[in-house]
Design an enzyme around this catalytic site. Structure first.
Site, short mmCIF file in Angstrom:
data_model
loop_
_atom_site.label_atom_id
_atom_site.label_comp_id
_atom_site.label_asym_id
_atom_site.label_seq_id
_atom_site.Cartn_x
_atom_site.Cartn_y
_atom_site.Cartn_z
N PRO A 2 0.82 -1.21 0.00
CA PRO A 2 0.00 0.00 0.00
C PRO A 2 0.86 1.27 0.00
CG PRO A 2 -0.86 -1.59 1.55
CD PRO A 2 0.46 -2.12 1.08
N GLU A 3 0.56 2.17 -0.93
CA GLU A 3 1.29 3.43 -1.04
C GLU A 3 0.39 4.56 -0.58
OE1 GLU A 3 4.36 3.47 -1.67
OE2 GLU A 3 4.88 1.71 -2.84
#
Length: 271
Positions: A2-3
């Site tokens: 996840p960014e």
């Protein structure tokens, strides 16, 4: 992993269902995450009222009237809302039971995520205090990047992926931003002009804003769904497209490894 856009989309998706709710109880089935969950966490947050959700870098901050919970989703973590009678599955490690009748459930097959607690300002926590500016804030600009890059010999890609310089520019977004700015990812950060950094800062803002917007339009259901933003269908110019034609000039997209990360670029469009 996840960014920033995933975490931002998660924050926006959950906020309407969490803000104003009371956490009636917490169940921790697996405390051995990236860092062990505080054995007293359930006591800290029991009967706390959730005041606000916000994102800082890749962390989700859940502010309550008793303190702040700091979530990190790690490589495979997700948050979703389920009915309280729904049985947990193998990788469902933590439940927050809310007075709405819903449960906030944390799933993390690889257990690289984290849930921390602080009664102090979370921004002074050891994990957050050293971080650079938010890329979509007014404090982040080409002038800032130019000043911070002087005398730096590292590649510009690893430079903009350094969370002490700017937060949330992950591997995908670094490659895409450098393509839009026309800058080769292996150029020395200290050798790039102010004019080019002005273009790069704007490209970073554009790429991240577009990713967040697409996350908002393709958002999967956080209630009963898998809790994951669905924006990965966005079209990428160079990332993961080695050998494919550049969308601007038609030359084959090249790849290399920088800072142990796969990097994609066009030799003709990026200098």
């Amino acid at each position: 992993m996840p960014e920033l856009p995933e975490v931002e989309t998660t924050c926006r998706g959950l906020a309407p269902y969490l803000e104003g709710q009371w956490v009636r109880s917490v169940v921790v089935r697996q405390a051995r995450l990236r860092w062990p969950v505080d054995p007293d966490f359930a006591k800290h947050i029991k009967n706390a009222r959730i005041l606000k959700l916000e994102r800082r870098a890749k962390y989700l901050l859940v502010h309550t009237d008793k303190g702040c919970a700091i979530w990190h989703l790690g490589m495979s973590g997700s948050l979703r809302l389920v009915e309280q009678e729904e049985s947990p599955e193998k990788h469902d490690h933590i439940d927050w039971r809310l007075d709405s009748g819903l449960t906030l459930r944390y799933r993390d097959p690889r257990r690289f995520g984290a849930l921390l607690w602080t009664a102090a300002d979370p921004l002074v926590h050891d994990l957050l205090s050293h971080l650079g500016p938010e890329p979509l804030s007014e404090s982040f600009s080409g002038d800032y990047l130019f000043a911070a890059s002087r005398k730096r010999k590292q590649s510009v890609k690893t430079f903009i992926m350094d969370g002490r310089i700017v937060v949330g520019v992950g591997n995908i977004y670094a490659s895409e931003s450098l393509f839009l700015a026309g800058i080769r990812p292996d150029r020395e950060a200290g050798s790039i002009s102010k004019a080019r950094y002005l273009r790069l800062a704007e490209a970073i803002k554009k790429v991240l804003s577009r990713a967040i917007a697409q996350g908002g339009t393709t958002l999967r259901d956080f209630i009963g769904g898998d809790g994951k933003p669905g924006y990965f269908a966005q079209e990428l110019n160079v990332y993961g497209r080695a050998g494919a034609p550049c969308p601007s000039c038609g030359s084959p997209v090249r790849d290399m490894v920088l800072g142990q990360r796969s990097t994609f670029f066009c030799t003709r469009c990026q200098r």
